[in-house]
Design an enzyme around this catalytic site. Structure first.
Site, PDB file in Angstrom:
ATOM      1  N   TYR A  41       0.852  -1.189   0.000  1.00  0.00           N
ATOM      2  CA  TYR A  41       0.000   0.000   0.000  1.00  0.00           C
ATOM      3  C   TYR A  41       0.888   1.240   0.000  1.00  0.00           C
ATOM      4  O   TYR A  41       1.984   1.227   0.568  1.00  0.00           O
ATOM      5  CB  TYR A  41      -0.919   0.000   1.217  1.00  0.00           C
ATOM      6  CG  TYR A  41      -2.039  -1.021   1.151  1.00  0.00           C
ATOM      7  CD1 TYR A  41      -3.308  -0.661   0.720  1.00  0.00           C
ATOM      8  CD2 TYR A  41      -1.833  -2.350   1.525  1.00  0.00           C
ATOM      9  CE1 TYR A  41      -4.347  -1.568   0.670  1.00  0.00           C
ATOM     10  CE2 TYR A  41      -2.868  -3.284   1.472  1.00  0.00           C
ATOM     11  CZ  TYR A  41      -4.123  -2.886   1.040  1.00  0.00           C
ATOM     12  OH  TYR A  41      -5.154  -3.798   0.984  1.00  0.00           O
ATOM     13  N   GLU A  42       0.389   2.322  -0.623  1.00  0.00           N
ATOM     14  CA  GLU A  42       1.234   3.516  -0.792  1.00  0.00           C
ATOM     15  C   GLU A  42       1.557   4.218   0.518  1.00  0.00           C
ATOM     16  O   GLU A  42       2.417   5.091   0.566  1.00  0.00           O
ATOM     17  CB  GLU A  42       0.584   4.486  -1.778  1.00  0.00           C
ATOM     18  CG  GLU A  42      -0.730   5.063  -1.296  1.00  0.00           C
ATOM     19  CD  GLU A  42      -1.532   5.714  -2.427  1.00  0.00           C
ATOM     20  OE1 GLU A  42      -1.217   5.481  -3.601  1.00  0.00           O
ATOM     21  OE2 GLU A  42      -2.482   6.428  -2.108  1.00  0.00           O
ATOM     22  N   SER A  43       0.888   3.815   1.596  1.00  0.00           N
ATOM     23  CA  SER A  43       1.225   4.366   2.907  1.00  0.00           C
ATOM     24  C   SER A  43       2.572   3.835   3.397  1.00  0.00           C
ATOM     25  O   SER A  43       3.014   4.226   4.479  1.00  0.00           O
ATOM     26  CB  SER A  43       0.131   4.006   3.908  1.00  0.00           C
ATOM     27  OG  SER A  43      -0.107   2.613   3.895  1.00  0.00           O
ATOM     28  N   GLY A  44       3.206   2.965   2.636  1.00  0.00           N
ATOM     29  CA  GLY A  44       4.521   2.455   3.038  1.00  0.00           C
ATOM     30  C   GLY A  44       4.467   1.106   3.733  1.00  0.00           C
ATOM     31  O   GLY A  44       5.442   0.682   4.344  1.00  0.00           O
TER      32      GLY A  44
ATOM     33  N   HIS B 192       1.498  11.547  -5.750  1.00  0.00           N
ATOM     34  CA  HIS B 192       2.144  11.280  -4.456  1.00  0.00           C
ATOM     35  C   HIS B 192       3.659  11.221  -4.599  1.00  0.00           C
ATOM     36  O   HIS B 192       4.398  11.761  -3.767  1.00  0.00           O
ATOM     37  CB  HIS B 192       1.663   9.935  -3.906  1.00  0.00           C
ATOM     38  CG  HIS B 192       0.313   9.997  -3.246  1.00  0.00           C
ATOM     39  ND1 HIS B 192      -0.350  11.172  -2.978  1.00  0.00           N
ATOM     40  CD2 HIS B 192      -0.482   8.993  -2.777  1.00  0.00           C
ATOM     41  CE1 HIS B 192      -1.506  10.888  -2.376  1.00  0.00           C
ATOM     42  NE2 HIS B 192      -1.614   9.578  -2.251  1.00  0.00           N
TER      43      HIS B 192
END
Lengths: 250, 267
Positions: free
Chosen positions: A50-53, B104
């Protein structure tokens, strides 16, 4: 046939496209639901990024957002946002980018930015790009899951947020984009794939109970149909049971 | 060294009309209480910077604090749209809102350049997209070594960055863990910084994966328990998903939003 909704058929078909042991950069919403279903059915070793890391997240319930705490708690590693994009996505380490779309066009370009009017005076302002442009550029291939309608499936997107195949085959290579781009589009009516020669999205699979005319009526361009049109196998009872449990626990 | 102070004093001292202000926190640790304090303080003409504007910027935009927004994804995560943001872009209400829109990856790299003291960052990004066409701060650049065409984005150096963290010690050293987003980069890129924390403790015992911002890299620290609500603070409280869902109806309607402002921010 066990009765199920068109959305359930879509989510099940999308989950089946994810192979066990591969890595998947997951967008929120329909892609996340399908990816989590895959991990609970045929692909227990699917790596969810996920792009939240959160790398290798194994959530026990569907996250409402891409940064839910359950993703961090269950991940193999939690890294910062610059790192997830620069070290993990950009070099092409991720097999599949799994995206949704507000608008999708005949060549698989995605719009999640503005609809109607011009960019500075849109009729509808959408959330925007998020991680999608670079996911669409850098993953080895891209799957898109989106409900099919003439509003969503347009000849040409109003705004190219994420590049698919431009106006045809060869454009990605000419731009130097490393990944193969959209190779699969899963909808609530069937499955589309880019034509090997032209890159135009072509109907290759019909979901149970759907006819070609239904798909044509929900497509904003003159839809081409593959001569080898397949039928999506019906969702199994197990797939539906797991999916419904996921949705209920949300 | 960071000053331990109150949120009201920190915002009064460090946030000025016309500033470029970044409130960061990627879904997790969003400094929502600080956003409300900025609204109460009546700041105007701010350039708000944030990857995911989220509810906190919907509120600041709806309250008329912002002139410009620099962002990469302006939705209500898991719910839908930010209607105050949409109203400002589509109808200029309550004041027109200029936007500078990125992805992003672009925003993250802009903070990295800012934190690194460099004028710009290089990435493989935006290729073939219309973002490169409409956003002035996305430019092509040629690699001087390989000749490869890449993309350059300028550094972000906010006048003030505000983040929320789990804890600080009494010297003002800050510790945050869980999803840490771009907070470190956003603080180091800024001219001034405010960190709100769940609690001030005597000693910061180690936590796995924690980011520590040393006191000499932070301007002010203020203790604000539940300062990230309705987002969450890992180890303290969970994300209030119901609040995010209920925000949809409040933000859709100007009257409902004004009533919310009066009751929840000024009440």
């Amino acid at each position: 046939m066990s009765t199920c909704t068109a959305d359930e058929t879509m989510t099940v078909a999308a989950s089946r496209a994810l192979r066990d042991g591969t890595s998947c950069f997951v967008g929120i919403g329909l892609p996340s639901t399908a990816a989590n279903l895959a991990r609970r059915t045929h692909a227990p070793d699917l790596v969810l990024i996920y792009e939240s890391g959160t790398l290798g997240a194994k959530p026990d319930r569907l996250p409402l957002s891409i940064g839910d705490g359950v993703l961090a708690e269950t991940a193999d590693a939690v890294v910062g946002v610059p790192e997830v994009f620069n070290y993990w996505l950009q070099p092409g380490r991720v097999d599949v980018g799994f995206l949704g779309a507000a608008q999708l066009d005949r060549f698989g370009n995605i719009n999640t930015t503005v609809i109607g009017g011009d960019y500075h005076h849109p009729e509808v302002r959408l959330p925007g790009a998020g991680g999608a442009p670079e996911i669409a550029a850098s993953c080895r291939e891209v799957f898109v899951v989106v409900r099919q309608s003439t509003r969503a499936f347009v000849d040409r997107v109003d705004f190219v947020t994420s590049f698919g195949h431009g106006r045809g085959r060869g454009e990605r290579e000419a731009l130097g984009l490393p990944g193969a781009g959209p190779t699969l589009v899963i909808t609530d009516l069937g499955v589309l794939r880019p034509d090997p020669e032209t890159g135009e999205l072509t109907l290759t699979e019909l979901h149970p109970g759907v006819e070609v005319d239904d798909v044509r009526a929900a497509t904003g361009w003159e839809l081409r149909v593959s001569p080898d049109l397949d039928r999506t196998p019906e969702p199994t009872q197990q797939e539906l049971t797991v999916l419904r449990a996921l949705e209920e626990a949300r | 060294m960071a000053t331990l102070t109150t949120l009201a004093d920190a915002v009064a001292d460090l946030v000025r009309d016309g500033d470029q202000v970044a409130l960061e926190g990627f879904t997790h640790l969003i400094p929502v209480a600080a956003g409300h304090e900025i609204i109460r303080s009546g700041r105007r003409d701010l350039t708000l910077v944030r990857m995911t504007p989220d509810i906190v910027y919907d509120q600041l935009v709806g309250a008329g604090c912002a002139r410009k927004l620099i962002f990469s994804w302006g939705g209500n995560p898991g719910v839908g749209s930010l209607h105050r943001f949409r109203d400002a872009v589509q109808h200029g209400w309550p004041v027109p809102l200029e936007i500078e829109e990125h992805s992003h990856a672009g925003m993250a790299n802009r903070y990295v350049a800012g934190a690194s003291g460099l004028p710009f960052a290089v990435l493989r990004g935006y290729t073939g997209t219309d973002l490169a066409r409409v956003t002035e701060t996305i430019k092509p650049i040629t690699c001087p070594f390989t000749g490869e065409q890449l993309t350059a984005v300028p550094a972000l150096n906010p006048d003030v960055t505000i983040v929320h963290a789990q804890r600080a010690d009494r010297a003002g050293n800050v510790q945050l863990w869980g999803i840490t987003g771009v907070q470190k980069e956003a603080v180091l890129a800024a001219k001034r910084s405010i960190v709100t924390v769940e609690e001030v403790v005597d000693e910061l015992d180690p936590r796995p994966g924690a980011v520590v911002l040393p006191t000499w890299a932070v301007t002010a620290v203020a203790e604000v328990p539940r300062g990230a609500h309705p987002s969450y603070a890992h180890g303290y409280y969970e994300r209030d998903n119901e609040y995010y869902r209920s925000w949809d109806a409040i933000s859709r309607d100007r009257g409902a939003f004004d009533a919310w402002l009066k009751e929840s921010v000024f009440g």
